[in-house]
Design an enzyme around this catalytic site. Structure first.
Site, short mmCIF file in Angstrom:
data_model
loop_
_atom_site.label_atom_id
_atom_site.label_comp_id
_atom_site.label_asym_id
_atom_site.label_seq_id
_atom_site.Cartn_x
_atom_site.Cartn_y
_atom_site.Cartn_z
N ILE A 91 48.56 42.07 48.72
CA ILE A 91 48.47 42.34 50.25
C ILE A 91 46.72 41.92 50.48
CG2 ILE A 91 48.07 44.19 51.85
CD1 ILE A 91 50.36 45.47 51.02
N GLY A 170 45.41 51.86 52.71
CA GLY A 170 45.99 51.81 51.41
C GLY A 170 46.65 53.41 51.24
N ARG A 171 45.95 54.38 50.83
CA ARG A 171 46.75 55.73 50.75
C ARG A 171 45.82 56.68 51.28
NH1 ARG A 171 50.85 53.49 51.32
NH2 ARG A 171 52.68 53.38 49.67
N GLU A 200 51.33 63.45 55.56
CA GLU A 200 52.00 62.58 56.48
C GLU A 200 53.48 63.26 56.83
OE1 GLU A 200 52.20 58.38 55.65
OE2 GLU A 200 50.03 58.43 54.98
N HIS A 219 51.06 55.23 60.02
CA HIS A 219 51.68 54.41 58.84
C HIS A 219 52.57 53.21 59.14
CE1 HIS A 219 52.14 54.87 54.26
NE2 HIS A 219 52.34 53.77 54.61
P1 NAP Z 1 48.79 45.37 44.15
O1 NAP Z 1 49.15 43.67 44.37
O2 NAP Z 1 49.26 45.99 42.96
O3 NAP Z 1 47.17 45.12 44.16
C1 NAP Z 1 46.39 46.35 44.17
C2 NAP Z 1 44.69 45.77 43.94
O4 NAP Z 1 44.02 46.81 43.75
C3 NAP Z 1 44.70 44.90 42.85
O5 NAP Z 1 43.68 43.85 43.20
C4 NAP Z 1 44.01 45.89 41.79
O6 NAP Z 1 43.34 45.17 40.84
C5 NAP Z 1 43.34 46.73 42.55
N1 NAP Z 1 42.95 47.97 42.00
C6 NAP Z 1 43.90 48.82 41.57
N2 NAP Z 1 43.40 49.91 40.80
C7 NAP Z 1 42.02 49.54 41.13
C8 NAP Z 1 40.91 50.21 40.62
N3 NAP Z 1 40.68 51.29 39.90
N4 NAP Z 1 39.54 49.75 40.73
C9 NAP Z 1 39.43 48.45 41.46
N5 NAP Z 1 40.61 47.81 41.86
C10 NAP Z 1 41.73 48.52 41.60
O7 NAP Z 1 49.20 46.28 45.50
P2 NAP Z 1 49.59 45.62 47.04
O8 NAP Z 1 50.95 44.98 46.91
O9 NAP Z 1 48.57 44.79 47.42
O10 NAP Z 1 49.61 46.91 47.84
C11 NAP Z 1 48.28 47.91 47.89
C12 NAP Z 1 48.71 49.03 48.33
O11 NAP Z 1 48.61 49.04 49.86
C13 NAP Z 1 49.89 49.70 47.95
O12 NAP Z 1 49.69 50.39 46.74
C14 NAP Z 1 50.06 50.83 49.17
O13 NAP Z 1 49.33 51.99 48.85
C15 NAP Z 1 49.28 49.97 50.21
N6 NAP Z 1 50.31 49.79 51.52
C16 NAP Z 1 50.34 50.31 52.84
C17 NAP Z 1 50.87 49.94 53.55
C18 NAP Z 1 51.00 50.34 54.97
O14 NAP Z 1 51.59 50.23 56.02
N7 NAP Z 1 49.68 51.42 55.38
C19 NAP Z 1 51.85 48.81 53.36
C20 NAP Z 1 52.11 48.40 52.29
C21 NAP Z 1 51.15 48.87 51.08
P3 NAP Z 1 43.80 43.97 39.83
O15 NAP Z 1 44.16 42.93 40.52
O16 NAP Z 1 42.71 43.81 38.78
O17 NAP Z 1 45.21 44.55 39.36
#
Ligand code: NAP
Length: 256
Positions: A91, A170-171, A200, A219
Site C-alpha cells: 500500500i 495503519g493500526r 474500534e 476505518h
Molecule cells: P506490507 O505490504 O506488508 O508493507 C508493510 C511495510 O511496512 C513494508 O514496507 C515493511 O517493510 C514496513 N515495516 C514493517 N515493519 C516495520 C518496522 N518494524 N520498521 C519499519 N518498517 C516496517 O503491508 P500493506 O499491505 O502495505 O499494509 C500495511 C498496513 O496497512 C496493514 O498491515 C494494515 O494495518 C493497514 N491497512 C489499513 C487499511 C485501512 O483501511 N485503514 C486498509 C488496508 C491496510 P519491508 O518492506 O522491509 O518489509
C-alpha cells in the site's frame, strides 16, 4: 484452537494483526492475506485527500463560510514541504509514488532497504528519527507488530517539527492516543487525520472526538473489494488443496 483440521487462515484484509493477536494459530498453519491494487489505490486517494485538506486548509475555509468570512488564509508552500510515508509495502509504495506524481517531495521508511524511483527510501531506527525531524507531513501505513506497537508516542511526536500534520491509516495501537491529543492541544501537531484507533469502533467517551484539529474516519480509508478479494481467496484455497504455498502467505517470524 478447536478447528483440528485447519489447513490455512485467509485474512479478509491486508492486515493480519487481528489473526495473530491471541497467538492461538499454530506456527505451521499458513496465514494468507489479500494484496489488492484496488485497496492500495483507494488508500492513496484517502491519503491524498488528507494531505490536500491540510495544505489548502479546507476546514479553515469551511469554518469561515459558517461566519460569512471571505478572506484568504495562510498558504503552505508545497514545493518546500516533505512527506514521510512510514511503511512502503504493497500500500505505502503506491501512496508514496502517487504523492510524488503530484509534485511532493516524498520519503519512505521500511524494515529492509527498498528502491522506489523518485522516492528517498530509508530503513532503520536512526532514519526513522531523521524523517520525524525533517518531514512536515507524516503518514503511517505500517502493519501492527511488536516493533511498531506504540511507535508514535510522546517522544516521536516531540521530534516532529512544530505544526506538523500526522495521518494514520495503519493500526490504532501504533499511536498512544493521549500523547497525540496533548500534542494537538498544544499546537505542536497542527492537524491529525485518523482512520484507525486502539479501540474500534471508537468509544463514545474517547477524547479524540472533541479535538478541533483531529479528524475522525471510521476505518474506511481502504476497504476490501469483494470482487478482487474473492478471486484471491479462491486462488489461495486452490493452492492449499494442491499442496502449494498460496501467494501472499505472511512471514510468521515478522508478524506481517
Ligand atoms: P506490507 O505490504 O506488508 O508493507 C508493510 C511495510 O511496512 C513494508 O514496507 C515493511 O517493510 C514496513 N515495516 C514493517 N515493519 C516495520 C518496522 N518494524 N520498521 C519499519 N518498517 C516496517 O503491508 P500493506 O499491505 O502495505 O499494509 C500495511 C498496513 O496497512 C496493514 O498491515 C494494515 O494495518 C493497514 N491497512 C489499513 C487499511 C485501512 O483501511 N485503514 C486498509 C488496508 C491496510 P519491508 O518492506 O522491509 O518489509
Amino acid at each position: 484452537k478447536k478447528l483440528n483440521n485447519l489447513k490455512a487462515l485467509i485474512s479478509l484484509g491486508q492486515g493480519v494483526d487481528h489473526i495473530l493477536k491471541d497467538n492461538i494459530i499454530d506456527q505451521y498453519i499458513p496465514v494468507v492475506r489479500i494484496v489488492d491494487p484496488f485497496m492500495a489505490k483507494s488508500m492513496s486517494h484517502w491519503v491524498i485527500l488528507s494531505v490536500l485538506n491540510f495544505i489548502r486548509d479546507t476546514f479553515g475555509y469551511y469554518n469561515q463560510q459558517k461566519n460569512k468570512i471571505y478572506k484568504p488564509r495562510k498558504e503552505i508552500n508545497f514545493t518546500t514541504l516533505k512527506i514521510a510515508v512510514y511503511g512502503i509495502g504493497a500500500i505505502g509504495s503506491v501512496v508514496a509514488k502517487d504523492l510524488k506524481q503530484l509534485g511532493f517531495k516524498v520519503e519512505g521508511w521500511s524494515r529492509s532497504q527498498k528502491h522506489i524511483s523518485g522516492i528517498n527510501c530509508y530503513y532503520g531506527k536512526n532514519k526513522f528519527k531523521d524523517m520525524l525531524k525533517t518531514c512536515d507531513i507524516h503518514v503511517c501505513l505500517l502493519p501492527l507488530t511488536t516493533e511498531t506497537n506504540n511507535i508514535f508516542n510522546n517522544s516521536s511526536f516531540q521530534i516532529m517539527k512544530k505544526g506538523s500534520c500526522f495521518i494514520n491509516a495503519g493500526r490504532g495501537e501504533q499511536v498512544i492516543e493521549e500523547h497525540l491529543i496533548e500534542k494537538c492541544m498544544s499546537g505542536h501537531i497542527s492537524s491529525a487525520i485518523l482512520d484507525v484507533y486502539r479501540s474500534e469502533p471508537l468509544l463514545e467517551n474517547s477524547n479524540l472526538w472533541e479535538q478541533k484539529n483531529i479528524k475522525i474516519w471510521p476505518h474506511v480509508a481502504a476497504e476490501t473489494n469483494p470482487e478482487t478479494a474473492a478471486k484471491q481467496i479462491a486462488n489461495a484455497i486452490k493452492c492449499i488443496e494442491n499442496g502449494k504455498k498460496p501467494p501472499n502467505t505472511i512471514k510468521r517470524r515478522l508478524g506481517y
